[in-house]
Scaffold this active site. Structure first.
Site, PDB file in Angstrom:
ATOM      1  CG  HIS A  48      -2.268  -0.660   1.177  1.00  0.00           C
ATOM      2  ND1 HIS A  48      -3.375  -0.518   0.112  1.00  0.00           N
ATOM      3  CD2 HIS A  48      -2.268  -2.173   1.800  1.00  0.00           C
ATOM      4  CE1 HIS A  48      -3.740  -2.066   0.277  1.00  0.00           C
ATOM      5  NE2 HIS A  48      -3.378  -2.448   1.101  1.00  0.00           N
ATOM      6  CG  HIS A  74       3.954  -5.733   4.154  1.00  0.00           C
ATOM      7  ND1 HIS A  74       3.548  -5.093   4.602  1.00  0.00           N
ATOM      8  CD2 HIS A  74       2.909  -5.581   3.573  1.00  0.00           C
ATOM      9  CE1 HIS A  74       2.314  -4.572   4.770  1.00  0.00           C
ATOM     10  NE2 HIS A  74       2.475  -4.844   3.958  1.00  0.00           N
TER      11      HIS A  74
HETATM   12 FE   FE2 Z   1       0.251  -4.257   2.996  1.00  0.00          FE
END
Ligand code: FE2
Length: 263
Positions: free
Chosen positions: A73, A156
């Protein structure tokens, strides 16, 4: 304070304004209690739950956060490109294909004068098919290890197995592999035999009266109707998730890992 240890405080995914607010509230106490030499925070959802920009990145730094890590993101707000033009302290996963802006690792000096590498990687299982995080980790470590044994990784990734596999792959070569992305904290913190601290997911610093940070009514609708309905960030039941890793300054091996889930 032990001179031979480096203490890293990692704050899990700081989600929008609620995440920043609780961090501002609780960080002074955490600093006093743990005396961190380095504070890292995942900030991929810093701007109302999506991405980063100059204003929000500055708020992170004003709180005393030294390095901001990212994820899928981090690209969601175009403001991040401006951040990258002048500030190398905001990372994005290192294994995005060549040609992209930003960088995925850096060496910083801790408050007690030790160089430590912070590396941000992203998984590929149920995510974008970017470059191999295992091989990119090897490549980065070849450079980093000339300067330091202290290495902190924010991995991540969606899949537990991929996170665990990377931790085992790097065991003994890095100080910590801490997972992010699912926004749900796991209770499996441990130190692997080679000396790498591991946690599958650090969780989220943000609103838990939500579906992983977003308003639950909208999330339910999206799942039931199977059409794109605009997400809105939630606000209630705000908590802070973090991990404190103590690392031997010379060897780079982790000595302890403690998980925090505070409200
Ligand atoms: Fe994420």
């Amino acid at each position: 304070m032990n001179e031979n240890l480096v203490t890293v405080l990692f704050i899990a995914d700081i989600f929008g304004k609620p995440g920043l607010q609780i961090t501002a509230q609780l960080l002074p106490g955490l600093r006093e209690k743990y005396q961190p030499d380095l504070i890292v925070a995942n900030g991929e959802n810093g701007v109302d739950g999506k991405g980063q920009n100059e204003k929000v990145a500055q708020q992170f730094f004003d709180l005393g956060i030294d390095v901001v890590t990212g994820g899928n993101h981090i690209w969601d707000n175009a403001g991040v490109y401006k951040v990258w033009q002048k500030d190398s302290r905001v990372l994005r996963p290192a294994n995005y294909p060549p040609g992209n802006a930003g960088r995925g690792s850096m060496i910083v000096e801790t408050k007690n004068g030790a160089p430590i590498a912070v590396i941000n990687l992203q998984g590929r299982t149920y995510m974008y098919s970017i470059d191999c995080p295992f091989r990119i980790a090897d490549e980065i470590l070849r450079h980093v290890n000339r300067k330091t044994n202290l290495v902190f990784i924010d991995f991540h990734a969606e899949a537990t197995a991929e996170k665990m596999a990377l931790a085992w792959y790097l065991d003994g070569r890095v100080s910590a592999v801490i997972g992010t992305h699912t926004h749900v904290p796991t209770a499996d913190e441990r130190i692997l035999p080679g000396g790498t601290a591991y946690l599958t997911d650090a969780g989220m610093t943000g609103p838990y009266d939500s579906v992983i940070g977003m308003r639950k009514e909208i999330a339910i609708k999206r799942f039931m109707r199977q059409i794109p309905i605009h997400f809105e960030p939630a606000e209630g039941d705000v908590r802070l998730c973090a991990v404190v890793v103590k690392i031997d300054r010379e060897s780079g091996k982790a000595k302890s890992i403690e998980r925090l889930f505070l409200s």
